[in-house]
Design an enzyme around this catalytic site. Structure first.
Site, short mmCIF file in Angstrom:
data_model
loop_
_atom_site.label_atom_id
_atom_site.label_comp_id
_atom_site.label_asym_id
_atom_site.label_seq_id
_atom_site.Cartn_x
_atom_site.Cartn_y
_atom_site.Cartn_z
N HIS A 366 0.12 0.95 12.42
CA HIS A 366 -1.27 0.51 12.63
C HIS A 366 -2.23 1.68 12.78
O HIS A 366 -3.46 1.50 12.76
CB HIS A 366 -1.35 -0.39 13.87
CG HIS A 366 -2.49 -1.36 13.86
ND1 HIS A 366 -3.44 -1.37 12.87
CD2 HIS A 366 -2.84 -2.34 14.73
CE1 HIS A 366 -4.32 -2.32 13.12
NE2 HIS A 366 -3.99 -2.92 14.24
N ASP A 370 -4.74 -1.01 8.62
CA ASP A 370 -5.39 -2.05 9.42
C ASP A 370 -4.81 -3.42 9.11
O ASP A 370 -4.09 -3.61 8.11
CB ASP A 370 -6.89 -2.06 9.15
CG ASP A 370 -7.56 -0.77 9.61
OD1 ASP A 370 -7.07 -0.18 10.59
OD2 ASP A 370 -8.55 -0.35 8.98
#
Length: 403
Positions: A366, A370
């Site tokens: 992450h 995204d």
């Protein structure tokens, strides 16, 4: 003439290997190019062939870590081969008998040292939370040594009857490296997993129609891996962040797709790489998957063939896994998990139908990927697998399959 055999370099970044197993005994006569040992690096297990024929003298033990370039055995080339000796089989190791003093140990008188741990042993036992009274000392007068403490395991409780056997074996260098990388991935990445499901009916229909002709013409089966690999390549082009990795304060994005394929080999998890998968056809992918799988199974895979992937596909479905959260293969930023295919009731145009469904999972870092990109990537994979004729075959299956 005595030849010194040194450990060859398995790869540019490898400086040390471990003697996994000697395939010959000290004093055996060996032939040139005969496999005399298996050596583990942190990436693969390789065979060490004899450079010349002669009588061998071993200079390292099984389990020893040796540096690249270090002498591990000597071969006397002046020796002649004994009549009737076979050089391609390993001599069974003799089981050592128990020394007499071991049998008498139980009759020795106890002293103040009996059952008392040494300072180093006490520290280890305290860290493990093990009471000294539960450990049998093998030191002088029954003292608990550091080695006793290292080998001690917590009590598993008591049981009435039945055999309760345990064994201890050293992990291979490859398995230890895999363990380190898995922990590293969990500790150093912001790993999340997103899930989806794929209706495999279109691929089932294509395989039913073309698999026999495909195998007859190309010599390989039309499996699921080619569909998934080409679907992943398409999705990576749409979402390049998933085909990226972090290097310090920079993000490297690749315009090529080197797809790592996680496979279970005889020495543990291996991840051979399909180079430039974006340039391959269905035939090319299936041929490369077969070649790499055979080399991994036979222990012939090289370090170079398992290095440098940009994205990984893991197929836990072959073992019956319904759903899992695959761990990223660092320094990559994404891994796709395939699972088993199960017939499930699904709603199709307002009606319930039974379809072959596979759950798929994308684990991603992450820090650079995204939620929008990760979900979009997995949806793109799903779309390609559910509509392969249009999105993967250009509306011409025969041409795409080179029929």
């Amino acid at each position: 003439m005595i030849l010194e055999m040194k450990v060859p370099s398995p790869g540019e970044s490898i400086t040390e290997v471990e003697i996994a197993e000697w395939l010959v005994e000290d004093g055996d006569y060996v032939e040139k190019d005969q496999a005399i040992a298996e050596v583990d690096s942190d990436k693969a297990t390789l065979e060490l062939p004899a450079e010349v024929s002669g009588t061998i003298s071993l200079k390292a033990e099984e389990g020893d870590a040796v540096a690249v370039g270090q002498v591990v055995c000597l071969i006397d080339t002046s020796a002649t081969k004994p009549e009737g000796q076979s050089s391609d089989t390993k001599v069974e190791k003799k089981v050592e008998s128990i020394p007499i003093n071991e049998e008498l140990k139980s009759t020795e008188a106890k002293t103040y040292a009996t059952g008392t741990p040494s300072p180093a042993a006490k520290k280890i036992l305290d860290e493990k939370g093990i009471e000294a009274t539960s450990v049998k000392g093998t030191g002088r007068d029954g003292r608990i040594t550091k080695d006793d403490a290292v080998k001690a395991v917590p009590s598993m409780g008591s049981a009435n009857g039945g055999d309760r056997v345990s064994s201890r074996s050293k992990m291979s260098m490859l398995r230890r490296k895999v363990a380190e990388r898995l922990v590293e991935a969990k500790n150093t990445t912001a790993m999340l997993t997103t899930f989806n499901e794929v209706d495999m009916s279109p691929i089932f229909e294509l395989r039913k129609e073309y698999k026999e002709d495909f195998k007859a013409k190309h010599g390989v089966s039309l499996g699921f891996m080619s569909f998934f690999t080409l679907a992943v390549v398409r999705a990576l082009k749409m979402y390049p962040a998933v085909n990226s990795m972090i290097d310090g304060k920079e993000m490297i994005t690749y315009d090529f797709c080197d797809i790592s394929i996680a496979v279970s080999g005889p020495k543990g998890l291996m991840v051979p790489v399909i180079r430039n998968a974006e340039e391959l056809t269905f035939k090319g992918v299936e041929s490369e998957v077969k070649r790499l799988a055979i080399r991994a199974r036979d222990g012939q895979i090289t370090v170079d063939e398992m290095t440098g992937g940009t994205f990984t596909i893991s197929n836990g479905g072959v073992f019956g896994s319904m759903l899992s959260t695959p761990i990223i293969n660092p320094p990559q930023s994404g891994i796709l998990g395939m699972h088993n295919i199960v017939e499930r009731p699904v709603a199709v145009n307002g009606k319930v139908e039974i379809r072959p469904i596979m759950f798929v999972a994308l684990s991603y870092d992450h820090r650079i990927i995204d939620g929008k990109e990760s979900v979009g990537f997995l949806v793109a994979v799903k779309e390609a697998l559910e509509n392969p004729i249009e999105l993967l075959m250009g509306n011409n299956p025969k041409n795409a399959l080179e029929m």
